[in-house]
Design a protein around this motif. Structure first.
Motif, PDB file in Angstrom:
ATOM      1  N   MET A  98      -9.940  -1.775  -9.618  1.00 28.89           N
ATOM      2  CA  MET A  98     -10.168  -1.906  -8.177  1.00 28.89           C
ATOM      3  C   MET A  98      -8.863  -2.195  -7.443  1.00 28.89           C
ATOM      4  O   MET A  98      -8.660  -1.710  -6.333  1.00 28.89           O
ATOM      5  N   THR A  99      -7.967  -2.941  -8.084  1.00 24.65           N
ATOM      6  CA  THR A  99      -6.639  -3.177  -7.513  1.00 24.65           C
ATOM      7  C   THR A  99      -5.877  -1.861  -7.407  1.00 24.65           C
ATOM      8  O   THR A  99      -5.263  -1.560  -6.371  1.00 24.65           O
ATOM      9  N   LEU A 100      -5.926  -1.053  -8.469  1.00 25.26           N
ATOM     10  CA  LEU A 100      -5.235   0.243  -8.478  1.00 25.26           C
ATOM     11  C   LEU A 100      -5.823   1.218  -7.463  1.00 25.26           C
ATOM     12  O   LEU A 100      -5.084   1.935  -6.781  1.00 25.26           O
TER      13      LEU A 100
ATOM     14  N   GLU B  98       6.805   0.471   0.147  1.00 27.45           N
ATOM     15  CA  GLU B  98       6.326  -0.238  -1.037  1.00 27.45           C
ATOM     16  C   GLU B  98       5.012  -0.897  -0.634  1.00 27.45           C
ATOM     17  O   GLU B  98       4.887  -1.463   0.459  1.00 27.45           O
ATOM     18  N   VAL B  99       4.025  -0.834  -1.517  1.00 27.62           N
ATOM     19  CA  VAL B  99       2.702  -1.390  -1.240  1.00 27.62           C
ATOM     20  C   VAL B  99       2.419  -2.491  -2.261  1.00 27.62           C
ATOM     21  O   VAL B  99       2.614  -2.289  -3.460  1.00 27.62           O
ATOM     22  N   PHE B 100       1.963  -3.629  -1.756  1.00 25.97           N
ATOM     23  CA  PHE B 100       1.691  -4.785  -2.599  1.00 25.97           C
ATOM     24  C   PHE B 100       0.312  -5.348  -2.260  1.00 25.97           C
ATOM     25  O   PHE B 100      -0.080  -5.360  -1.099  1.00 25.97           O
ATOM     26  N   VAL B 101      -0.378  -5.863  -3.266  1.00 20.28           N
ATOM     27  CA  VAL B 101      -1.602  -6.614  -3.005  1.00 20.28           C
ATOM     28  C   VAL B 101      -1.171  -8.031  -2.618  1.00 20.28           C
ATOM     29  O   VAL B 101      -0.350  -8.646  -3.298  1.00 20.28           O
ATOM     30  N   ALA B 102      -1.678  -8.522  -1.493  1.00 19.72           N
ATOM     31  CA  ALA B 102      -1.310  -9.859  -1.010  1.00 19.72           C
ATOM     32  C   ALA B 102      -2.279 -10.908  -1.539  1.00 19.72           C
ATOM     33  O   ALA B 102      -1.874 -11.978  -1.965  1.00 19.72           O
ATOM     34  N   ASP B 103      -3.556 -10.609  -1.475  1.00 16.25           N
ATOM     35  CA  ASP B 103      -4.568 -11.503  -2.030  1.00 16.25           C
ATOM     36  C   ASP B 103      -5.844 -10.707  -2.249  1.00 16.25           C
ATOM     37  O   ASP B 103      -6.026  -9.637  -1.668  1.00 16.25           O
ATOM     38  N   SER B 104      -6.685 -11.242  -3.111  1.00 19.56           N
ATOM     39  CA  SER B 104      -7.939 -10.544  -3.402  1.00 19.56           C
ATOM     40  C   SER B 104      -9.004 -11.522  -3.853  1.00 19.56           C
ATOM     41  O   SER B 104      -8.711 -12.642  -4.269  1.00 19.56           O
TER      42      SER B 104
ATOM     43  N   TYR C  21      -3.733  -5.829   1.570  1.00 18.81           N
ATOM     44  CA  TYR C  21      -2.542  -5.164   1.046  1.00 18.81           C
ATOM     45  C   TYR C  21      -1.474  -5.167   2.121  1.00 18.81           C
ATOM     46  O   TYR C  21      -1.771  -5.058   3.313  1.00 18.81           O
ATOM     47  N   VAL C  22      -0.234  -5.278   1.691  1.00 21.25           N
ATOM     48  CA  VAL C  22       0.919  -5.277   2.582  1.00 21.25           C
ATOM     49  C   VAL C  22       1.787  -4.081   2.225  1.00 21.25           C
ATOM     50  O   VAL C  22       1.997  -3.786   1.045  1.00 21.25           O
ATOM     51  N   ALA C  23       2.273  -3.399   3.235  1.00 21.75           N
ATOM     52  CA  ALA C  23       3.223  -2.291   3.041  1.00 21.75           C
ATOM     53  C   ALA C  23       4.512  -2.646   3.755  1.00 21.75           C
ATOM     54  O   ALA C  23       4.490  -3.187   4.871  1.00 21.75           O
ATOM     55  N   ILE C  24       5.632  -2.344   3.097  1.00 18.24           N
ATOM     56  CA  ILE C  24       6.960  -2.572   3.669  1.00 18.24           C
ATOM     57  C   ILE C  24       7.722  -1.262   3.587  1.00 18.24           C
ATOM     58  O   ILE C  24       7.889  -0.707   2.488  1.00 18.24           O
ATOM     59  N   LEU C  25       8.167  -0.777   4.752  1.00 14.59           N
ATOM     60  CA  LEU C  25       8.896   0.485   4.774  1.00 14.59           C
ATOM     61  C   LEU C  25      10.138   0.402   3.896  1.00 14.59           C
ATOM     62  O   LEU C  25      10.835  -0.620   3.876  1.00 14.59           O
ATOM     63  N   LYS C  26      10.427   1.493   3.201  1.00 12.04           N
ATOM     64  CA  LYS C  26      11.656   1.570   2.428  1.00 12.04           C
ATOM     65  C   LYS C  26      12.795   1.839   3.399  1.00 12.04           C
ATOM     66  O   LYS C  26      12.662   2.648   4.327  1.00 12.04           O
ATOM     67  N   GLN C  27      13.885   1.149   3.218  1.00 15.04           N
ATOM     68  CA  GLN C  27      15.034   1.329   4.087  1.00 15.04           C
ATOM     69  C   GLN C  27      15.801   2.557   3.622  1.00 15.04           C
ATOM     70  O   GLN C  27      16.028   2.731   2.428  1.00 15.04           O
ATOM     71  N   PRO C  28      16.281   3.391   4.561  1.00 19.19           N
ATOM     72  CA  PRO C  28      17.089   4.535   4.153  1.00 19.19           C
ATOM     73  C   PRO C  28      18.404   4.044   3.565  1.00 19.19           C
ATOM     74  O   PRO C  28      18.915   3.004   3.965  1.00 19.19           O
ATOM     75  N   PRO C  29      18.952   4.774   2.605  1.00 22.33           N
ATOM     76  CA  PRO C  29      20.235   4.366   2.024  1.00 22.33           C
ATOM     77  C   PRO C  29      21.322   4.357   3.091  1.00 22.33           C
ATOM     78  O   PRO C  29      21.340   5.189   3.989  1.00 22.33           O
TER      79      PRO C  29
END
Length: 167
Positions: free
Chosen positions: A71-73, A91-97, A157-165
């Protein structure tokens, strides 16, 4: 228009996105050992499947940790697919569940994940674009063969934009 529906990108290829997602799952050794497969995606709900034989516990039913992992996946996957469809990289992370085990599952694991009723994709994507990070709620369920719910999972879930190089 449904407020939880993204405007479809004309050139977005769902089939290719699902192949990338499946490959990503298989690139993680613990997930590959689970034999998780993308079963379906309708643009809102992602369904994953895994054989019970890889997840059976001492009682002959599905191991609770396997259900939680799937379910997390699935929830992670549906968020990732919506971010990709919007043309973003994050990047996507689970914050709490939280998880509720309602009935033992004596069959293959079929899990579905979708946006929580109090969340919406357009707002999530707009916040991600504007602030570089956003969060949203998801609901996932493991289903019994008769269509009833074996296990229910709610998460943020939290998403954080990837920074361009930097050049």
């Amino acid at each position: 228009m449904n407020p939880n529906t993204l405007s479809p990108e004309q050139d977005y290829d769902h089939a290719a996105a699902l192949e990338r997602l499946q490959h990503h799952y298989q690139s993680m050794p613990p997930v590959a050992a689970m034999d998780v497969r993308v079963a379906a995606y309708d643009g809102q709900r992602l369904c994953l499947h895994a054989p019970l034989s890889r997840h059976v516990n001492d009682k002959g039913c599905a191991f609770g940790g396997s259900l939680a992992s799937m379910m997390t996946l699935a929830s992670w996957g549906v968020v990732s697919l919506h971010i990709e469809a919007a043309g973003l990289e994050a990047e996507v992370f689970v914050a709490d569940s939280q998880i509720r085990y309602l009935a033992p599952l004596f069959a293959d694991l079929d899990v579905q994940a979708e946006l929580a009723a109090d969340s919406n994709w357009p707002g999530f994507i707009a916040t991600l674009r504007e602030r570089g990070r956003a969060r949203t709620g998801l609901v996932a369920r493991a289903m019994l063969p008769d269509g009833a719910i074996a296990t229910e999972f709610t998460a943020r879930y939290v998403a954080i934009l990837k920074q361009p190089p930097r050049a």
